[in-house]
Design a protein around this motif. Structure first.
Motif, PDB file in Angstrom:
ATOM      1  N   GLU A  22       0.828  -1.199   0.000  1.00  0.00           N
ATOM      2  CA  GLU A  22       0.000   0.000   0.000  1.00  0.00           C
ATOM      3  C   GLU A  22       0.868   1.258   0.000  1.00  0.00           C
ATOM      4  OE1 GLU A  22      -2.708  -0.211   3.268  1.00  0.00           O
ATOM      5  OE2 GLU A  22      -3.599  -2.112   2.623  1.00  0.00           O
ATOM      6  N   PRO A  23       0.303   2.390  -0.398  1.00  0.00           N
ATOM      7  CA  PRO A  23       1.065   3.648  -0.359  1.00  0.00           C
ATOM      8  C   PRO A  23       1.607   3.929   1.043  1.00  0.00           C
ATOM      9  CG  PRO A  23      -0.960   3.944  -1.595  1.00  0.00           C
ATOM     10  CD  PRO A  23      -1.034   2.572  -0.971  1.00  0.00           C
ATOM     11  N   GLY A  24       2.844   4.407   1.099  1.00  0.00           N
ATOM     12  CA  GLY A  24       3.446   4.755   2.380  1.00  0.00           C
ATOM     13  C   GLY A  24       4.010   3.583   3.154  1.00  0.00           C
ATOM     14  N   VAL A  25       4.031   2.399   2.550  1.00  0.00           N
ATOM     15  CA  VAL A  25       4.553   1.205   3.218  1.00  0.00           C
ATOM     16  C   VAL A  25       5.860   0.795   2.552  1.00  0.00           C
ATOM     17  CG1 VAL A  25       4.127  -1.239   3.708  1.00  0.00           C
ATOM     18  CG2 VAL A  25       2.285   0.423   3.955  1.00  0.00           C
ATOM     19  N   PHE A  26       6.807   0.342   3.355  1.00  0.00           N
ATOM     20  CA  PHE A  26       8.101  -0.117   2.856  1.00  0.00           C
ATOM     21  C   PHE A  26       7.910  -1.219   1.824  1.00  0.00           C
ATOM     22  CE2 PHE A  26      11.864  -2.882   3.174  1.00  0.00           C
ATOM     23  CZ  PHE A  26      12.883  -1.968   2.990  1.00  0.00           C
ATOM     24  N   VAL A  27       8.573  -1.072   0.682  1.00  0.00           N
ATOM     25  CA  VAL A  27       8.459  -2.055  -0.391  1.00  0.00           C
ATOM     26  C   VAL A  27       9.456  -3.185  -0.154  1.00  0.00           C
ATOM     27  CG1 VAL A  27       8.748  -2.437  -2.866  1.00  0.00           C
ATOM     28  CG2 VAL A  27       7.698  -0.311  -2.041  1.00  0.00           C
ATOM     29  N   PRO A  28       9.009  -4.443  -0.105  1.00  0.00           N
ATOM     30  CA  PRO A  28       9.958  -5.543   0.117  1.00  0.00           C
ATOM     31  C   PRO A  28      10.992  -5.617  -0.999  1.00  0.00           C
ATOM     32  CG  PRO A  28       7.793  -6.387  -0.533  1.00  0.00           C
ATOM     33  CD  PRO A  28       7.626  -4.932  -0.261  1.00  0.00           C
ATOM     34  N   LEU A  67      20.630  10.082   0.771  1.00  0.00           N
ATOM     35  CA  LEU A  67      21.290   9.587  -0.429  1.00  0.00           C
ATOM     36  C   LEU A  67      20.518   8.464  -1.093  1.00  0.00           C
ATOM     37  CD1 LEU A  67      24.961   9.428   0.946  1.00  0.00           C
ATOM     38  CD2 LEU A  67      23.836  11.319  -0.251  1.00  0.00           C
ATOM     39  N   LEU A  68      19.432   8.014  -0.463  1.00  0.00           N
ATOM     40  CA  LEU A  68      18.630   6.934  -1.025  1.00  0.00           C
ATOM     41  C   LEU A  68      17.924   7.394  -2.293  1.00  0.00           C
ATOM     42  CD1 LEU A  68      16.979   5.542   2.233  1.00  0.00           C
ATOM     43  CD2 LEU A  68      18.776   4.439   0.884  1.00  0.00           C
ATOM     44  N   PRO A  69      17.546   6.464  -3.168  1.00  0.00           N
ATOM     45  CA  PRO A  69      16.761   6.836  -4.349  1.00  0.00           C
ATOM     46  C   PRO A  69      15.480   7.546  -3.936  1.00  0.00           C
ATOM     47  CG  PRO A  69      17.516   4.562  -4.512  1.00  0.00           C
ATOM     48  CD  PRO A  69      17.827   5.017  -3.115  1.00  0.00           C
ATOM     49  N   PRO A  70      14.995   8.476  -4.752  1.00  0.00           N
ATOM     50  CA  PRO A  70      13.774   9.218  -4.404  1.00  0.00           C
ATOM     51  C   PRO A  70      12.588   8.316  -4.077  1.00  0.00           C
ATOM     52  CG  PRO A  70      14.831  10.207  -6.301  1.00  0.00           C
ATOM     53  CD  PRO A  70      15.579   8.933  -6.026  1.00  0.00           C
ATOM     54  N   GLU A  71      12.497   7.162  -4.736  1.00  0.00           N
ATOM     55  CA  GLU A  71      11.378   6.252  -4.473  1.00  0.00           C
ATOM     56  C   GLU A  71      11.312   5.870  -3.003  1.00  0.00           C
ATOM     57  OE1 GLU A  71      12.613   3.356  -7.386  1.00  0.00           O
ATOM     58  OE2 GLU A  71      10.718   3.620  -8.446  1.00  0.00           O
ATOM     59  N   ALA A  72      12.470   5.572  -2.420  1.00  0.00           N
ATOM     60  CA  ALA A  72      12.513   5.211  -1.011  1.00  0.00           C
ATOM     61  C   ALA A  72      12.432   6.445  -0.122  1.00  0.00           C
ATOM     62  CB  ALA A  72      13.787   4.425  -0.718  1.00  0.00           C
ATOM     63  N   ARG A  73      13.254   7.421  -0.428  1.00  0.00           N
ATOM     64  CA  ARG A  73      13.364   8.615   0.420  1.00  0.00           C
ATOM     65  C   ARG A  73      12.048   9.382   0.532  1.00  0.00           C
ATOM     66  NH1 ARG A  73      17.044  11.233  -2.550  1.00  0.00           N
ATOM     67  NH2 ARG A  73      15.494  12.622  -3.491  1.00  0.00           N
ATOM     68  N   ASP A  74      11.317   9.465  -0.568  1.00  0.00           N
ATOM     69  CA  ASP A  74      10.118  10.299  -0.606  1.00  0.00           C
ATOM     70  C   ASP A  74       8.824   9.541  -0.372  1.00  0.00           C
ATOM     71  OD1 ASP A  74      11.825  12.371  -1.226  1.00  0.00           O
ATOM     72  OD2 ASP A  74      11.467  12.251  -3.393  1.00  0.00           O
ATOM     73  N   HIS A  75       8.837   8.213  -0.524  1.00  0.00           N
ATOM     74  CA  HIS A  75       7.566   7.485  -0.514  1.00  0.00           C
ATOM     75  C   HIS A  75       7.518   6.304   0.450  1.00  0.00           C
ATOM     76  CE1 HIS A  75       6.146   9.851  -3.901  1.00  0.00           C
ATOM     77  NE2 HIS A  75       7.306   9.635  -4.495  1.00  0.00           N
ATOM     78  N   GLU A  76       8.607   6.068   1.184  1.00  0.00           N
ATOM     79  CA  GLU A  76       8.588   5.023   2.199  1.00  0.00           C
ATOM     80  C   GLU A  76       8.785   5.679   3.566  1.00  0.00           C
ATOM     81  OE1 GLU A  76      10.138   1.053  -0.091  1.00  0.00           O
ATOM     82  OE2 GLU A  76      11.678   2.351   0.769  1.00  0.00           O
ATOM     83  N   PRO A  77       8.226   5.081   4.627  1.00  0.00           N
ATOM     84  CA  PRO A  77       8.309   5.720   5.946  1.00  0.00           C
ATOM     85  C   PRO A  77       9.736   5.768   6.474  1.00  0.00           C
ATOM     86  CG  PRO A  77       7.384   3.510   6.124  1.00  0.00           C
ATOM     87  CD  PRO A  77       7.476   3.816   4.659  1.00  0.00           C
TER      88      PRO A  77
END
Length: 272
Positions: free
Chosen positions: A82-88, A190-200
């Motif tokens: 779901e949105p806002g959840v860490f992607v495995p 320094l993380l990719p924007p996908e992680a930095r901006d969209h994961e908690p």
């Protein structure tokens, strides 16, 4: 799959139905390295042209593909995300493999810092019927994990690490999988924007040296593990010497496993 900042042109959901070539072009312009593969997944997952356009627009805006699709492939399973959840991460499949190899007869399994519950779900599928528990401090993660854990007969708890677990599990856990956050605080940016901006942030930030949560988990783990039960955590290559030392200080027999294929480092501690 990294993505660059979105281009100035938008992919409007009010546009006419986008052909495959248009989807690929929009994704490629946004910097999606695997544009063709992502386009196939988006086109297969959407039911209407409007949905296709909406999914492409979210992806172009920088959302992780898995959050856009609503699922992630993990250890042969389709895990709800779901949105806002860490992607495995695919590399964490190595942790699952190590757990199964170490304790193939496990009957009590805990997925701590569970995020979507991918690790727990994969362990349940690999081991067969087990008593399965998962826990996370983030309410969005708990909600998402229930979609993946409950259908497999497990329970998901919300709370801070072991505080979330039923006390009846003390001394009974055969596999304690803890995919703790291990990015040093100064490196989160320094993380990719996908992680930095969209994961908690709570799922990423491991403190000054990245090992704060690992230390907390390892310190308490022996009281929760069954005799010969094992704790498994993922860490980075440069953190492994410190992580191994932390395990030994907690009275656990420590072992490091490395996968070149997945660029994964898993530290396992066994209670004897």
């Amino acid at each position: 799959m990294p993505v660059l900042p979105p281009p100035s042109a938008s992919f409007s959901s009010s546009a006419s139905p986008p052909p495959r070539a248009g989807v690929v072009a929009a994704l490629r312009a946004a910097g999606c390295v695997f544009a063709e593969e992502e386009a196939e997944l988006i086109l297969a997952g959407a039911r209407t042209p409007r949905e296709i356009a909406a999914l492409v627009e979210r992806r172009v805006a920088g959302f992780p593909l898995e959050q856009v699709l609503g699922w992630a492939g993990f250890h042969g399973l389709r895990i709800a995300v779901e949105p806002g959840v860490f992607v495995p991460r695919r590399r964490t499949e190595f942790l699952v493999d190590q757990a199964v190899a170490r304790s193939p007869e496990a009957s009590v399994v805990v997925d701590l810092c569970c995020g979507s519950g991918a690790v727990g779900a994969a362990l349940a599928e690999a081991l067969g019927p087990v008593e399965l528990h998962a826990a996370d401090i983030d309410p969005a993660a708990v909600r998402c994990a229930r979609r993946n854990i409950v259908p497999r007969g497990g329970a998901v708890h919300r709370g801070d690490l072991f505080d979330a677990l039923p006390g009846s599990l003390r001394g009974r856990v055969d596999i304690l999988a803890a995919n703790v956050p291990y990015v040093p605080t100064d490196e989160v940016g320094l993380l990719p924007p996908e992680a930095r901006d969209h994961e908690p942030l709570v799922a990423l930030d491991g403190g000054p040296d990245g090992l704060d949560i690992l230390r907390r988990v390892t310190a308490e783990a022996p009281t929760w593990l069954a005799p010969d039960g094992c704790l498994l955590v993922e860490t980075s290559e440069h953190q492994t010497p410190q992580a191994l030392a932390v395990f030994l200080e907690a009275g656990l027999t420590a072992h490091l496993a490395v996968s070149e294929e997945f660029s994964a480092h898993v530290v396992t501690g066994t209670r004897h």
